[in-house]
Design an enzyme around this catalytic site. Structure first.
Site, PDB file in Angstrom:
ATOM      1  N   PHE A 133       0.855  -1.194   0.000  1.00  0.00           N
ATOM      2  CA  PHE A 133       0.000   0.000   0.000  1.00  0.00           C
ATOM      3  C   PHE A 133       0.889   1.242   0.000  1.00  0.00           C
ATOM      4  O   PHE A 133       0.549   2.268   0.585  1.00  0.00           O
ATOM      5  CB  PHE A 133      -0.875   0.039   1.263  1.00  0.00           C
ATOM      6  CG  PHE A 133      -1.875  -1.085   1.379  1.00  0.00           C
ATOM      7  CD1 PHE A 133      -2.263  -1.819   0.268  1.00  0.00           C
ATOM      8  CD2 PHE A 133      -2.460  -1.390   2.601  1.00  0.00           C
ATOM      9  CE1 PHE A 133      -3.187  -2.849   0.377  1.00  0.00           C
ATOM     10  CE2 PHE A 133      -3.390  -2.413   2.721  1.00  0.00           C
ATOM     11  CZ  PHE A 133      -3.751  -3.156   1.606  1.00  0.00           C
ATOM     12  N   CYS A 135       3.564   2.085  -2.824  1.00  0.00           N
ATOM     13  CA  CYS A 135       4.240   2.586  -4.025  1.00  0.00           C
ATOM     14  C   CYS A 135       3.658   3.948  -4.418  1.00  0.00           C
ATOM     15  O   CYS A 135       2.455   4.068  -4.661  1.00  0.00           O
ATOM     16  CB  CYS A 135       4.048   1.577  -5.157  1.00  0.00           C
ATOM     17  SG  CYS A 135       4.908   2.049  -6.650  1.00  0.00           S
ATOM     18  N   THR A 201       8.747   4.067  -0.379  1.00  0.00           N
ATOM     19  CA  THR A 201       9.529   5.226  -0.825  1.00  0.00           C
ATOM     20  C   THR A 201       8.745   6.537  -0.699  1.00  0.00           C
ATOM     21  O   THR A 201       7.527   6.550  -0.637  1.00  0.00           O
ATOM     22  CB  THR A 201       9.977   5.019  -2.281  1.00  0.00           C
ATOM     23  OG1 THR A 201       8.820   4.730  -3.055  1.00  0.00           O
ATOM     24  CG2 THR A 201      10.971   3.889  -2.402  1.00  0.00           C
ATOM     25  N   CYS A 381      23.962  23.862  21.715  1.00  0.00           N
ATOM     26  CA  CYS A 381      23.139  23.402  20.577  1.00  0.00           C
ATOM     27  C   CYS A 381      23.751  22.210  19.844  1.00  0.00           C
ATOM     28  O   CYS A 381      23.075  21.532  19.088  1.00  0.00           O
ATOM     29  CB  CYS A 381      22.903  24.539  19.601  1.00  0.00           C
ATOM     30  SG  CYS A 381      24.374  25.039  18.697  1.00  0.00           S
ATOM     31  N   CYS A 388      32.736  19.814  13.441  1.00  0.00           N
ATOM     32  CA  CYS A 388      34.168  19.593  13.691  1.00  0.00           C
ATOM     33  C   CYS A 388      34.664  18.335  12.969  1.00  0.00           C
ATOM     34  O   CYS A 388      34.121  17.254  13.157  1.00  0.00           O
ATOM     35  CB  CYS A 388      34.417  19.466  15.194  1.00  0.00           C
ATOM     36  SG  CYS A 388      36.156  19.106  15.558  1.00  0.00           S
TER      37      CYS A 388
HETATM   38  C1  FMN Z   1      13.910   0.357  -7.901  1.00  0.00           C
HETATM   39  C2  FMN Z   1      13.019   0.087  -6.731  1.00  0.00           C
HETATM   40  C3  FMN Z   1      11.905  -0.705  -6.889  1.00  0.00           C
HETATM   41  C4  FMN Z   1      11.066  -0.958  -5.811  1.00  0.00           C
HETATM   42  N1  FMN Z   1       9.991  -1.775  -5.996  1.00  0.00           N
HETATM   43  C5  FMN Z   1       9.177  -2.069  -4.954  1.00  0.00           C
HETATM   44  C6  FMN Z   1       8.105  -2.979  -5.097  1.00  0.00           C
HETATM   45  O1  FMN Z   1       7.882  -3.562  -6.157  1.00  0.00           O
HETATM   46  N2  FMN Z   1       7.317  -3.207  -4.020  1.00  0.00           N
HETATM   47  C7  FMN Z   1       7.533  -2.605  -2.822  1.00  0.00           C
HETATM   48  O2  FMN Z   1       6.783  -2.855  -1.863  1.00  0.00           O
HETATM   49  N3  FMN Z   1       8.558  -1.742  -2.653  1.00  0.00           N
HETATM   50  C8  FMN Z   1       9.384  -1.465  -3.679  1.00  0.00           C
HETATM   51  N4  FMN Z   1      10.454  -0.630  -3.488  1.00  0.00           N
HETATM   52  C9  FMN Z   1      10.672  -0.012  -2.158  1.00  0.00           C
HETATM   53  C10 FMN Z   1      11.615  -0.832  -1.282  1.00  0.00           C
HETATM   54  O3  FMN Z   1      11.090  -2.115  -1.005  1.00  0.00           O
HETATM   55  C11 FMN Z   1      11.872  -0.118   0.073  1.00  0.00           C
HETATM   56  O4  FMN Z   1      10.639   0.041   0.766  1.00  0.00           O
HETATM   57  C12 FMN Z   1      12.502   1.253  -0.102  1.00  0.00           C
HETATM   58  O5  FMN Z   1      13.430   1.242  -1.147  1.00  0.00           O
HETATM   59  C13 FMN Z   1      13.181   1.737   1.190  1.00  0.00           C
HETATM   60  O6  FMN Z   1      14.262   0.911   1.561  1.00  0.00           O
HETATM   61  P1  FMN Z   1      15.820   1.285   1.238  1.00  0.00           P
HETATM   62  O7  FMN Z   1      16.067   2.649   1.771  1.00  0.00           O
HETATM   63  O8  FMN Z   1      16.609   0.188   1.886  1.00  0.00           O
HETATM   64  O9  FMN Z   1      15.948   1.248  -0.263  1.00  0.00           O
HETATM   65  C14 FMN Z   1      11.325  -0.371  -4.543  1.00  0.00           C
HETATM   66  C15 FMN Z   1      12.465   0.424  -4.387  1.00  0.00           C
HETATM   67  C16 FMN Z   1      13.314   0.646  -5.458  1.00  0.00           C
HETATM   68  C17 FMN Z   1      14.547   1.485  -5.270  1.00  0.00           C
HETATM   69  S1  SF4 Z   2      39.322  20.949  14.714  1.00  0.00           S
HETATM   70 FE1  SF4 Z   2      38.389  22.751  13.772  1.00  0.00          FE
HETATM   71  S2  SF4 Z   2      36.225  22.564  14.253  1.00  0.00           S
HETATM   72 FE2  SF4 Z   2      37.299  21.158  15.612  1.00  0.00          FE
HETATM   73  S3  SF4 Z   2      37.690  22.317  17.467  1.00  0.00           S
HETATM   74 FE3  SF4 Z   2      39.490  22.609  16.217  1.00  0.00          FE
HETATM   75  S4  SF4 Z   2      39.083  24.449  15.051  1.00  0.00           S
HETATM   76 FE4  SF4 Z   2      37.142  23.787  15.894  1.00  0.00          FE
HETATM   77  S1  SF4 Z   3      27.829  26.158  18.236  1.00  0.00           S
HETATM   78 FE1  SF4 Z   3      28.911  25.192  19.944  1.00  0.00          FE
HETATM   79  S2  SF4 Z   3      29.719  26.875  21.156  1.00  0.00           S
HETATM   80 FE2  SF4 Z   3      28.191  27.738  19.782  1.00  0.00          FE
HETATM   81  S3  SF4 Z   3      26.305  27.727  20.997  1.00  0.00           S
HETATM   82 FE3  SF4 Z   3      26.327  25.840  19.826  1.00  0.00          FE
HETATM   83  S4  SF4 Z   3      27.267  24.343  21.204  1.00  0.00           S
HETATM   84 FE4  SF4 Z   3      27.771  26.370  22.028  1.00  0.00          FE
END
Ligand code: FMN
Ligand code: SF4
Ligand code: SF4
Length: 415
Positions: A133, A135, A201, A381, A388
């Site tokens: 369900f 594709c 996907t 943050c 780095c």
């Molecule tokens: C080329 C391709 C064909 C796919 N065909 C199907 C399909 O026939 N049926 C299905 O349920 N999912 C299909 N998928 C989705 C995959 O089964 C899977 O859910 C999706 O790629 C996420 O996993 P991944 O990040 O490991 O690729 C397909 C994906 C790709 C890339």
């Molecule tokens: S390696 Fe570069 S990013 Fe890491 S602490 Fe030193 S100056 Fe900052």
């Molecule tokens: S970037 Fe690094 S030093 Fe600056 S606020 Fe965020 S955690 Fe603190």
């Protein structure tokens, strides 16, 4: 050696690594090679009415020299006849009785059509069904695939139709192309599904050739949106898996899919609630052999952590996920630079200056300029730590925030 075997919704498999329904499971000879390489199960390329595919049909996203961090496809379901596929499924199951062979199904939204293909397919002796369900291209325009998965009532209805005639477990494969994954998950459960799998996907346009001005993949000068998968989608898949795993009313097993390349990825999915994992893009990129590392890595991890069985880690991190409003507002971390590991690239300084809170100054030591964090300006943050390039040069250190834990909800008097 830890026990890697699983019983996923009644389907037994020697390990939790299954191939997802896609090109690597297109035919019997491929699935058999995959089993010989070590894969524990395979979801066969989706069966249904014969279709015609376009050429070309794949496009990739690169990041610097890393090729294919994301893959976009406009391939449809199997282009081989149902009879040939069914014969091969039966032969494969007979040859590999201990492996999981799952048949993926997709037909038009008619009860007779779903029940007919279900009955015919289960005669092969396969271990379970996966209802596609999900594709998001081509088939959905014909009212199938994501067109089913995006409407919970349809998901429930078709699952009920299949369950009425199926005597083996039914997995419902969900589409990520919804705003909230829990209602489709509930619908599958209501319809009687034995498990769900996710994600299929994601709707996407991967890029445009800026010389020809034609978007990818180019089909005679035109393009259509496709389904996105591979490494880049893992965070989206993890979120959806964990949302279902921590929903109190959702209580059927989850098969985790999306961007899994390594045993570490698999462990993350399992910690967040997946009972097993499925892989597509990584196998399309590197071949079936990647499963060897997955099995070794998973086994070593379990042994190191003291787990006897892979099943012991399923869901272990679910309780660590919560809503933002429950997080502790009084938890405080600060960045700290370790000069011994710092290569003086100044990326942390630039990131904090222009993308965060201007918390860095420079200090000179032995004629060299090192970044130094002014703690009272740092909001913790993580940005400098994330940019780095030198491992260990920046550490995020917990400091005393001077108060008891308090969430936003508590602050608002909600509990
Ligand atoms: C080329 C391709 C064909 C796919 N065909 C199907 C399909 O026939 N049926 C299905 O349920 N999912 C299909 N998928 C989705 C995959 O089964 C899977 O859910 C999706 O790629 C996420 O996993 P991944 O990040 O490991 O690729 C397909 C994906 C790709 C890339
Ligand atoms: S390696 Fe570069 S990013 Fe890491 S602490 Fe030193 S100056 Fe900052
Ligand atoms: S970037 Fe690094 S030093 Fe600056 S606020 Fe965020 S955690 Fe603190």
């Amino acid at each position: 050696m830890a026990d890697l075997s699983i019983n996923f919704a009644g389907i037994k498999s020697p390990n939790p690594f299954w191939l997802a329904s896609a090109p690597p499971t297109n035919m019997g000879s491929m699935v058999e090679r995959a089993f010989d390489a070590g894969w524990g199960g395979a979801v066969w390329k989706t069966l249904g009415e014969p279709i015609t595919n376009v050429s070309s049909r794949l496009a990739g996203l690169d990041s610097g020299t890393n090729r294919l961090i994301g893959l976009n496809n406009i391939e449809l379901i199997t282009d081989r006849s149902l009879d040939v596929n069914l014969k091969e499924i039966a032969a494969c199951k007979k040859k590999y009785p201990n492996h999981a062979v799952i048949a993926s199904l997709m037909v038009e939204s008619k009860k007779e059509a779903w029940q007919e293909i279900t009955k015919k397919t289960q005669d092969t002796g396969c271990d379970g069904f996966e209802l596609n369900f999900g594709c998001p291209h081509g088939m959905s325009e014909r009212g199938m695939g994501a067109a089913m998965g995006q409407v919970p009532e349809y998901t429930c209805m078709v699952t009920e139709w299949v369950k009425e005639v199926s005597n083996i477990p039914v997995i419902v494969k969900l589409t990520p192309n919804v705003t909230h994954i829990v209602p489709p998950g509930h619908a599958a459960q209501r319809g009687g599904a034995d498990a769900v799998s996710l994600i299929n996907t994601i709707n996407s346009v991967i890029g445009v050739d800026i010389d020809t001005m034609i978007p990818y993949p180019n089909v005679n000068g035109m393009a259509a949106h496709g389904g996105y998968c591979g490494t880049a989608v893992k965070p989206i898949a993890l979120n959806m898996v964990s949302e279902l795993a921590r929903d109190e009313e959702f209580n059927i097993p989850i098969s985790g899919i999306g961007g899994i390349n390594t045993w570490r990825d698999a462990v993350e999915f399992m910690l967040l609630g997946a009972g097993n994992v499925q892989v597509c893009t990584a196998v399309m990129h590197y071949g079936y052999r990647i499963v060897e590392d997955m099995i070794d890595g998973l086994n070593n991890y379990l042994v190191d952590k003291g787990f006897a069985s892979v099943n012991d880690i399923v869901g272990k991190s679910v309780g660590r996920m919560t809503d933002w409003g429950n997080l502790d507002l009084n938890y405080d971390v600060k960045a700290r630079v370790n000069k011994e590991k710092c290569i003086q690239c100044n990326l942390c300084y630039v990131a904090c200056e222009d993308g965060a809170h201007q918390s860095f100054v420079f200090e000179e030591v032995d004629g060299k300029k090192y970044p130094l964090v002014i703690e009272k300006e740092c909001v913790g943050c993580n940005l400098c730590y994330l940019v780095c390039p030198s491992p260990g040069a920046i550490e995020m250190v917990r400091v005393d925030a001077g108060g008891p834990t308090q969430s936003w909800r508590e602050r608002m008097g909600e509990h």
